[in-house]
Design a protein around this motif. Sequence first.
Motif, PDB file in Angstrom:
ATOM      1  N   ARG A 108      -4.007  -4.254  -4.180  1.00 39.39           N
ATOM      2  CA  ARG A 108      -5.287  -4.151  -4.736  1.00 39.39           C
ATOM      3  C   ARG A 108      -5.084  -3.400  -6.215  1.00 39.39           C
ATOM      4  NH1 ARG A 108      -9.052  -0.548  -1.124  1.00 39.39           N
ATOM      5  NH2 ARG A 108      -7.803  -1.538   0.434  1.00 39.39           N
ATOM      6  N   ALA A 162      -0.126   1.342  -0.943  1.00 43.79           N
ATOM      7  CA  ALA A 162      -0.399   0.029  -1.967  1.00 43.79           C
ATOM      8  C   ALA A 162       0.422   0.418  -3.469  1.00 43.79           C
ATOM      9  CB  ALA A 162      -1.883   0.539  -2.394  1.00 43.79           C
ATOM     10  N   LYS A 187      -0.042   3.233   5.487  1.00 44.95           N
ATOM     11  CA  LYS A 187      -0.580   2.524   4.589  1.00 44.95           C
ATOM     12  C   LYS A 187      -0.220   2.684   3.138  1.00 44.95           C
ATOM     13  CE  LYS A 187      -5.192   1.258   4.944  1.00 44.95           C
ATOM     14  NZ  LYS A 187      -6.637   1.606   5.146  1.00 44.95           N
ATOM     15  N   ASP A 232      -0.340  -3.341   0.341  1.00 46.98           N
ATOM     16  CA  ASP A 232      -1.522  -3.760  -0.212  1.00 46.98           C
ATOM     17  C   ASP A 232      -1.379  -3.854  -1.734  1.00 46.98           C
ATOM     18  OD1 ASP A 232      -4.293  -3.110  -1.471  1.00 46.98           O
ATOM     19  OD2 ASP A 232      -4.877  -1.995   0.447  1.00 46.98           O
TER      20      ASP A 232
END
Length: 301
Positions: free
Chosen positions: A90, A64, A62, A88
């Motif tokens: 965000r 970001a 994962k 990701d």
Amino acid sequence: MMTQTATRSAVLSIGRVYCDLIFTGLGHLPVLGREIYADNMEIAAGGGAFIAAAHLAHVGRKVALVTRLGMDTLSTDIEKQILESGVDLRFVERAPDAGPQVTVAAVVGQDRAFLTRRAGPALPATLDDALGWEETRHLHIAEYATLHEIPDLVSQAKARGLTVSLDPSWDATLIYDRGLLKACEGVDLFLPNLEEAEAITGSADPQAAIGKLAQAFPMVALKGGAQGAWLMSQDKLTHAPAETVPVIDTTGAGDAFNAGFIHAWLDGADNDACLKAGIRAGSLAVQMRGGATVLKSDAGV
């Protein structure tokens, strides 16, 4: 109920994102006053922060992206590619002054020349939220230029309990800065290539250069391209040879190496396994134009 380890496994990758215009199939580099023609051109999302993030997503980590992205046509187009990578978004700040950021890469064999335009400041308004994300375990700084613009970035990350890696990345205006190592204080993993290591230490010999850098960092992984890679940790030097693969474009290979190494390191792999994971990811990158162009987040390495 999820364990603390499971909930804090994500990587933040911070740095500028570029629209890369990659020209390949050149017989030689451009010279003033003359025009040359490329066999191929690829338009790809680029920048060390994105390429490292894409390779991390590719191996199932994962990750970001922490960056600023413009609202111009080029920025909008590369955002589509970034979305497809599984990274990701965000913590991506969208702002008119953040683009267009463009790098033109001329590739001749395994050599490259770059022309780049930066836009706006490097500091995203999302940084504090990113560092406070409950899943964040590690911060990867994709270029020293970002730390130069955000000098307390490492201390902010360490205050949140994060480990930190940094790739100095070549910037002729900064790489010879005598204060570079001091500015990087607190970095756990330093990830230069041979040219950068020589500029920082004054040593062209890989073992001498990594030995000097190991006095400043707990762990140094030195990327040598076709020579493989070296790792110095706790006064132990390890070397791993490069893989033999067909080379299309070496753009982003070092950033891919960073991703493979970081992923294995965060999983607790030993030194040999970390080096091999980095080399494997770098070998994947050189077989495509752009370093992350055809990666799919659900594909295996």
